[in-house]
Design an enzyme around this catalytic site. Structure first.
Site, PDB file in Angstrom:
ATOM      1  N   LYS A 187       9.623  -1.427  -2.805  1.00  0.00           N
ATOM      2  CA  LYS A 187      10.919  -1.994  -4.128  1.00  0.00           C
ATOM      3  C   LYS A 187      11.718  -1.305  -3.889  1.00  0.00           C
ATOM      4  O   LYS A 187      12.408  -1.649  -4.533  1.00  0.00           O
ATOM      5  CB  LYS A 187      10.254  -2.528  -5.035  1.00  0.00           C
ATOM      6  CG  LYS A 187       8.910  -2.580  -4.832  1.00  0.00           C
ATOM      7  CD  LYS A 187       7.934  -4.281  -3.546  1.00  0.00           C
ATOM      8  CE  LYS A 187       9.309  -4.713  -3.966  1.00  0.00           C
ATOM      9  NZ  LYS A 187       9.152  -5.900  -2.400  1.00  0.00           N
TER      10      LYS A 187
ATOM     11  N   HIS B  51       6.557   5.114   4.298  1.00  0.00           N
ATOM     12  CA  HIS B  51       7.469   5.240   2.628  1.00  0.00           C
ATOM     13  C   HIS B  51       6.851   6.631   2.154  1.00  0.00           C
ATOM     14  O   HIS B  51       7.063   6.982   1.570  1.00  0.00           O
ATOM     15  CB  HIS B  51       6.410   4.041   1.653  1.00  0.00           C
ATOM     16  CG  HIS B  51       6.801   2.918   1.540  1.00  0.00           C
ATOM     17  ND1 HIS B  51       8.106   1.994   1.418  1.00  0.00           N
ATOM     18  CD2 HIS B  51       6.402   1.591   1.306  1.00  0.00           C
ATOM     19  CE1 HIS B  51       7.697   0.994   1.559  1.00  0.00           C
ATOM     20  NE2 HIS B  51       6.956   0.520   1.356  1.00  0.00           N
TER      21      HIS B  51
ATOM     22  N   TYR C  40      21.015   0.896  -1.720  1.00  0.00           N
ATOM     23  CA  TYR C  40      20.993  -0.804  -1.649  1.00  0.00           C
ATOM     24  C   TYR C  40      22.575  -1.286  -2.620  1.00  0.00           C
ATOM     25  O   TYR C  40      22.882  -2.248  -2.482  1.00  0.00           O
ATOM     26  CB  TYR C  40      19.975  -0.663  -2.584  1.00  0.00           C
ATOM     27  CG  TYR C  40      19.187  -2.673  -2.955  1.00  0.00           C
ATOM     28  CD1 TYR C  40      18.738  -3.240  -1.410  1.00  0.00           C
ATOM     29  CD2 TYR C  40      19.995  -2.917  -3.621  1.00  0.00           C
ATOM     30  CE1 TYR C  40      18.377  -4.706  -1.922  1.00  0.00           C
ATOM     31  CE2 TYR C  40      19.521  -5.020  -3.400  1.00  0.00           C
ATOM     32  CZ  TYR C  40      18.734  -5.069  -3.123  1.00  0.00           C
ATOM     33  OH  TYR C  40      18.459  -6.623  -2.975  1.00  0.00           O
TER      34      TYR C  40
END
Length: 327
Positions: free
Chosen positions: A74, A140, A228
């Site tokens: 996420k 991940h 991000y």
């Protein structure tokens, strides 16, 4: 919820007897939803994911041209996958725009996870569909879990990180979606506690960050560290940075023809979430639509209390102290 309805990575139906024996010797923990996780080489995994990690470590044969997209869950994974696919597709001459893979397939279908998808059942999966160069994978896993396997390989790794507070909120909504329950505050508070003590899937969060941060400082030609928030604030500069790192920089002609913006538009949350494949598609019992929510920076302000905010800030500041990495 029936365990068979869960995404494969959350289940424990793929583990071998050898792995069961290993798990019995590892630190273990049961999450608030009743899922068991165990700590292997400093990282917490669900059992199926651990099996995938072990299979990957035993069997993956890297190629010099491989690209691995890495992230903590996420943290912008879907967007990074879409952008990278779009960058690499520039070299292919599609007879029409509607042949672009992102229009007919979810980014996670195009770029599967090594430990959750490809290697969960075998240390020697059939990778025939990855015949093109470069091969594109995702993970991940923290960097240290891959270092021995990738030793001496010049393959490229791109890591995207995200502010821990937005990551926590996104993880909370995602977990509730896949369990088909309403976003419950008690689940958020339980996940917050797990974030703080590190006992969360692929945690501790700060160790994950630092493995790639240090890797990018030690080997910047092979490990790219992206944020991000910077992708959101400076999308044109960041996608050009990504293209340069991958060895497929934009030409002057491409920039003049507006290709940078076309790729950003193609990979936007609004565009991808509106595609039929992402509205109705499904993979491994997981609806594609769950990968697209808000994608905003600072959404945590709508959900976290000042106490949670301050505690997370304090922990991250302490854990990253002296690393040069700041949020």
């Amino acid at each position: 919820m029936d365990r068979k309805e869960l995404p494969s990575g959350l289940r424990d139906d793929k583990i071998t007897e050898e792995t069961k024996s290993l798990i019995s010797s590892l630190p273990s923990h049961t999450e608030s939803q009743g899922h068991k996780i165990c700590k292997y080489q400093g990282c917490w995994y669900y059992y199926n994911a651990l099996q995938g990690v072990l299979n990957f470590q035993r069997g993956f044969q890297p190629r010099d041209t491989d690209i691995i997209l890495a992230s903590y869950p996420k943290s912008g994974t879907t967007w990074l996958k879409a952008l990278t696919v779009a960058l690499l597709e520039r070299s292919k001459n599609h007879s029409s725009d509607d042949q672009h893979p992102l229009l007919s397939d979810n980014p996670h279908e195009i770029v599967p996870f090594l430990e959750i998808n490809l290697y969960v059942e075998s240390s020697s999966p059939v990778l025939a569909k990855f015949s093109s160069v470069p091969r594109l994978f995702s993970t991940h896993m923290p960097l240290h879990a891959m270092q021995e396997t990738l030793k001496d390989s010049p393959c490229k790794i791109v890591y995207v990180c995200r502010n821990v507070k937005d990551t926590l909120v996104s993880w909370w909504f995602f977990r509730c979606a896949i369990h088909k329950i309403e976003p419950d505050r008690s689940i958020l508070e339980s996940m917050f506690k797990s974030f703080c003590n590190g006992t969360i899937y692929y945690g501790p969060f700060w160790d994950h960050l630092l493995s790639y941060w240090r890797g990018s400082l030690e080997d910047p030609k092979h490990v790219l560290f992206m944020r991000y928030e910077e992708l959101k604030a400076e999308p044109r500069d960041q996608i050009k940075r990504l293209a340069d790192f991958l060895g497929c920089p934009f030409t002057k002609e491409e920039e003049e023809n507006g290709l940078v913006q076309k790729i950003l538009d193609l990979c936007s949350l609004r565009n991808l979430s509106g595609l039929e494949v992402n509205k109705t598609g499904k993979r491994n019992n997981l609806d594609h639509k769950y990968y697209f929510r808000k994608g905003e920076v600072g959404d945590w302000k709508n959900h976290l209390t000042p106490e949670i905010e301050n505690k997370l800030d304090m922990i991250i500041k302490e854990k990253l102290k002296g690393s040069g990495l700041k949020f």
